[in-house]
Design a protein around this motif. Sequence first.
Motif, PDB file in Angstrom:
ATOM      1  N   LYS A  82       6.549  11.042 -10.547  1.00  0.00           N
ATOM      2  CA  LYS A  82       6.088  12.346 -11.017  1.00  0.00           C
ATOM      3  C   LYS A  82       7.024  13.465 -10.575  1.00  0.00           C
ATOM      4  N   ALA A  83       7.507  13.392  -9.335  1.00  0.00           N
ATOM      5  CA  ALA A  83       8.335  14.466  -8.786  1.00  0.00           C
ATOM      6  C   ALA A  83       9.812  14.323  -9.146  1.00  0.00           C
ATOM      7  N   TYR A  84      10.295  13.088  -9.247  1.00  0.00           N
ATOM      8  CA  TYR A  84      11.719  12.845  -9.513  1.00  0.00           C
ATOM      9  C   TYR A  84      11.899  11.750 -10.565  1.00  0.00           C
ATOM     10  N   PRO A  85      11.384  11.980 -11.768  1.00  0.00           N
ATOM     11  CA  PRO A  85      11.433  10.935 -12.810  1.00  0.00           C
ATOM     12  C   PRO A  85      12.849  10.503 -13.183  1.00  0.00           C
ATOM     13  N   GLU A  86      13.769  11.450 -13.305  1.00  0.00           N
ATOM     14  CA  GLU A  86      15.133  11.100 -13.734  1.00  0.00           C
ATOM     15  C   GLU A  86      15.838  10.248 -12.672  1.00  0.00           C
ATOM     16  N   ALA A  87      15.619  10.581 -11.414  1.00  0.00           N
ATOM     17  CA  ALA A  87      16.237   9.808 -10.332  1.00  0.00           C
ATOM     18  C   ALA A  87      15.725   8.377 -10.333  1.00  0.00           C
ATOM     19  N   ASP A 101       0.824  -1.197   0.000  1.00  0.00           N
ATOM     20  CA  ASP A 101       0.000   0.000   0.000  1.00  0.00           C
ATOM     21  C   ASP A 101       0.866   1.258   0.000  1.00  0.00           C
ATOM     22  N   VAL A 102       1.837   1.296   0.902  1.00  0.00           N
ATOM     23  CA  VAL A 102       2.721   2.457   1.011  1.00  0.00           C
ATOM     24  C   VAL A 102       3.637   2.557  -0.205  1.00  0.00           C
ATOM     25  N   GLY A 103       4.112   1.405  -0.672  1.00  0.00           N
ATOM     26  CA  GLY A 103       4.998   1.392  -1.838  1.00  0.00           C
ATOM     27  C   GLY A 103       4.342   1.973  -3.070  1.00  0.00           C
ATOM     28  N   PHE A 104       3.080   1.662  -3.291  1.00  0.00           N
ATOM     29  CA  PHE A 104       2.354   2.204  -4.440  1.00  0.00           C
ATOM     30  C   PHE A 104       2.222   3.719  -4.318  1.00  0.00           C
ATOM     31  N   TYR A 105       1.948   4.194  -3.091  1.00  0.00           N
ATOM     32  CA  TYR A 105       1.821   5.637  -2.874  1.00  0.00           C
ATOM     33  C   TYR A 105       3.151   6.335  -3.164  1.00  0.00           C
ATOM     34  N   ALA A 106       4.233   5.798  -2.609  1.00  0.00           N
ATOM     35  CA  ALA A 106       5.556   6.394  -2.802  1.00  0.00           C
ATOM     36  C   ALA A 106       5.950   6.381  -4.278  1.00  0.00           C
ATOM     37  N   ALA A 107       5.686   5.270  -4.954  1.00  0.00           N
ATOM     38  CA  ALA A 107       6.039   5.155  -6.374  1.00  0.00           C
ATOM     39  C   ALA A 107       5.281   6.181  -7.209  1.00  0.00           C
ATOM     40  N   ASP A 108       4.015   6.362  -6.920  1.00  0.00           N
ATOM     41  CA  ASP A 108       3.196   7.315  -7.663  1.00  0.00           C
ATOM     42  C   ASP A 108       3.758   8.736  -7.537  1.00  0.00           C
ATOM     43  N   TYR A 109       4.176   9.099  -6.315  1.00  0.00           N
ATOM     44  CA  TYR A 109       4.728  10.439  -6.109  1.00  0.00           C
ATOM     45  C   TYR A 109       6.104  10.578  -6.760  1.00  0.00           C
ATOM     46  N   LEU A 110       6.949   9.612  -6.556  1.00  0.00           N
ATOM     47  CA  LEU A 110       8.340   9.714  -7.002  1.00  0.00           C
ATOM     48  C   LEU A 110       8.501   9.748  -8.515  1.00  0.00           C
ATOM     49  N   PRO A 157       7.671   4.471 -16.991  1.00  0.00           N
ATOM     50  CA  PRO A 157       6.244   4.195 -17.213  1.00  0.00           C
ATOM     51  C   PRO A 157       5.360   5.306 -16.655  1.00  0.00           C
ATOM     52  N   ASP A 158       4.113   5.342 -17.127  1.00  0.00           N
ATOM     53  CA  ASP A 158       3.192   6.414 -16.735  1.00  0.00           C
ATOM     54  C   ASP A 158       2.535   6.168 -15.381  1.00  0.00           C
ATOM     55  N   THR A 159       2.371   4.914 -14.998  1.00  0.00           N
ATOM     56  CA  THR A 159       1.663   4.614 -13.754  1.00  0.00           C
ATOM     57  C   THR A 159       2.590   3.944 -12.747  1.00  0.00           C
ATOM     58  N   GLU A 160       2.194   4.017 -11.474  1.00  0.00           N
ATOM     59  CA  GLU A 160       3.014   3.414 -10.424  1.00  0.00           C
ATOM     60  C   GLU A 160       3.089   1.899 -10.563  1.00  0.00           C
ATOM     61  N   LEU A 161       2.002   1.262 -10.999  1.00  0.00           N
ATOM     62  CA  LEU A 161       2.009  -0.186 -11.173  1.00  0.00           C
ATOM     63  C   LEU A 161       2.991  -0.590 -12.261  1.00  0.00           C
ATOM     64  N   GLU A 162       2.951   0.102 -13.384  1.00  0.00           N
ATOM     65  CA  GLU A 162       3.867  -0.208 -14.479  1.00  0.00           C
ATOM     66  C   GLU A 162       5.322   0.040 -14.068  1.00  0.00           C
ATOM     67  N   PHE A 163       5.522   1.114 -13.298  1.00  0.00           N
ATOM     68  CA  PHE A 163       6.877   1.401 -12.819  1.00  0.00           C
ATOM     69  C   PHE A 163       7.377   0.291 -11.907  1.00  0.00           C
ATOM     70  N   LEU A 164       6.551  -0.128 -10.958  1.00  0.00           N
ATOM     71  CA  LEU A 164       6.964  -1.168 -10.012  1.00  0.00           C
ATOM     72  C   LEU A 164       7.228  -2.486 -10.732  1.00  0.00           C
ATOM     73  N   GLU A 165       6.429  -2.786 -11.741  1.00  0.00           N
ATOM     74  CA  GLU A 165       6.649  -4.016 -12.512  1.00  0.00           C
ATOM     75  C   GLU A 165       7.971  -3.949 -13.276  1.00  0.00           C
ATOM     76  N   ALA A 166       8.255  -2.794 -13.865  1.00  0.00           N
ATOM     77  CA  ALA A 166       9.512  -2.628 -14.609  1.00  0.00           C
ATOM     78  C   ALA A 166      10.709  -2.660 -13.662  1.00  0.00           C
ATOM     79  N   ALA A 167      10.592  -1.988 -12.512  1.00  0.00           N
ATOM     80  CA  ALA A 167      11.675  -1.969 -11.529  1.00  0.00           C
ATOM     81  C   ALA A 167      11.922  -3.364 -10.959  1.00  0.00           C
ATOM     82  N   ALA A 168      10.849  -4.128 -10.786  1.00  0.00           N
ATOM     83  CA  ALA A 168      10.978  -5.487 -10.249  1.00  0.00           C
ATOM     84  C   ALA A 168      11.803  -6.368 -11.180  1.00  0.00           C
ATOM     85  N   LYS A 169      11.667  -6.152 -12.468  1.00  0.00           N
ATOM     86  CA  LYS A 169      12.418  -6.954 -13.441  1.00  0.00           C
ATOM     87  C   LYS A 169      13.904  -6.627 -13.401  1.00  0.00           C
TER      88      LYS A 169
END
Length: 334
Positions: A209-214, A198-207, A225-237
């Motif tokens: 958007k606020a710090y895309p390059e980092a 729950d917290v991870g999705f919230y943090a990913a959504d903010y980060l 990716p555009d969404t937090e779910l897609e980002f987390l899936e890509a980062a997991a890989k």
Amino acid sequence: MALQWFPGHMHKALKEIKESISQVDILIEVLDARIPYSSENPEIAKIRGDKPVLKILNKYDLADPELTARWQAYLESERGVKTITTTTDNPANSKQIIKLIQTICAQKHASVKSINAMITGIPNVGKSTLINILADRVIAKTGNEPAVTKSQQRINLGGGIVLYDTPGVLWPKLENPNSIYRLASSGAVKNTAMEYDDVGFYAADYLIKAYPEAMKERYKLDELPDTELEFLEAAAKTRGAKMAGGRVNLHKICEILLNELQAGKLGRLTLETPEMIEQEKIEMAAAAEKKAADKAKRKQKFKEGSLTPDKEARKEKREEKRQEQSRRMKKNRR
């Protein structure tokens, strides 16, 4: 996400703070520079009255420096508030706090009496480490988890300053749902009081958007990716956070993200801005107003409901039955 973490020692600590506040000349509130608003204790604002407050933005080395400067200006717009940034690995900078206290309480410092300062802060904000730096000795127990300090103590810092140390205190009710997530993201609450996903999705959504390059650099992504779910899936890989069959382990990647955020491995990040907070305050006020209006409406509806023709008719029928029963009883007694 419901955050349930207000153990008994915190209730006791808040009570002790209220009882000791009259003896204090200045309040020192240690904040997490990454979440200056969310790490403020609203209970302190309620009880401080007109006493001066020194807000210490600790963990400055983990926060976005540009946003920290904006936060200092925002906080100091309130009467009686001064700010200073500190890091626990820079004792020389932290020592400036002593001089600042003496300056703020110059009139009291010139007298023969000592300056009584009370230091407060939410759990895991670095308050105990800061106290040890100020005292030049190990006074407060430190730890890499929340709620290490359990009771209030007084410490002579020298320079005519007596410090009232208090346990890290969260408040019984967290009004802003976003602050709950930010507190959890920064590590202000124990892992047992939060849900990583729950917290991870919230943090990913903010980060993202606020710090895309980092985020792209840290998790080795060519495109973000555009969404937090897609980002987390890509980062997991890229991090090998997978389950049997090659499926993405979202819990694991959320755990990795939060641990790296708290350790400063994602770079200097701040999780809220003054503009965000002003908007959230407006939204909270509107929500509170709607809640009050709904409550008043329910109360009025209940009141009006007791006078509906149907209920009034039933009431009259019950009264007629009671009167008829009374007449029969009188007749039988004759």
